[in-house]
Write a protein that holds these residues in place. Structure first.
Motif: not given
Length: 83
Positions: A1-6, A11-13, A78-83
């Motif tokens: 449930m917390a993951g869906l809220d996050a 606004h991340v997958g 954010s860039a480091a995470v999405t690469r």
């Protein structure tokens, strides 16, 4: 449930959220031996004090930085995470 809220709030997958968890685990595991050696050499109280001071300085620096610097840091993370 917390993951869906996050996911909704930041606004991340799901893959970005799992990356944060894995990175936390890797950093935690990677620091076990170096910190253990420091505790053996310097003592628990000294290492804990150093950690608290470093954490406090980092948090104050982040809190007192100008908004443009904060946005830059957030963007770099954010860039480091999405690469």
């Amino acid at each position: 449930m917390a993951g869906l809220d996050a996911v909704d709030r930041f606004h991340v997958g799901a893959s970005a959220l799992s990356t944060f968890s894995i990175l936390q685990l890797l950093v935690y595991a990677g620091m076990q031996i170096p910190v253990g050696l420091l505790v053996d050499r310097l003592g628990t109280k000294k290492v804990l004090t150093i950690g608290v001071v470093l954490f406090t300085v980092g948090q104050l620096g982040f809190a007192l930085s100008p908004p443009t610097a904060w946005r830059w840091r957030r963007g770099r993370c954010s860039a480091a995470v999405t690469r």
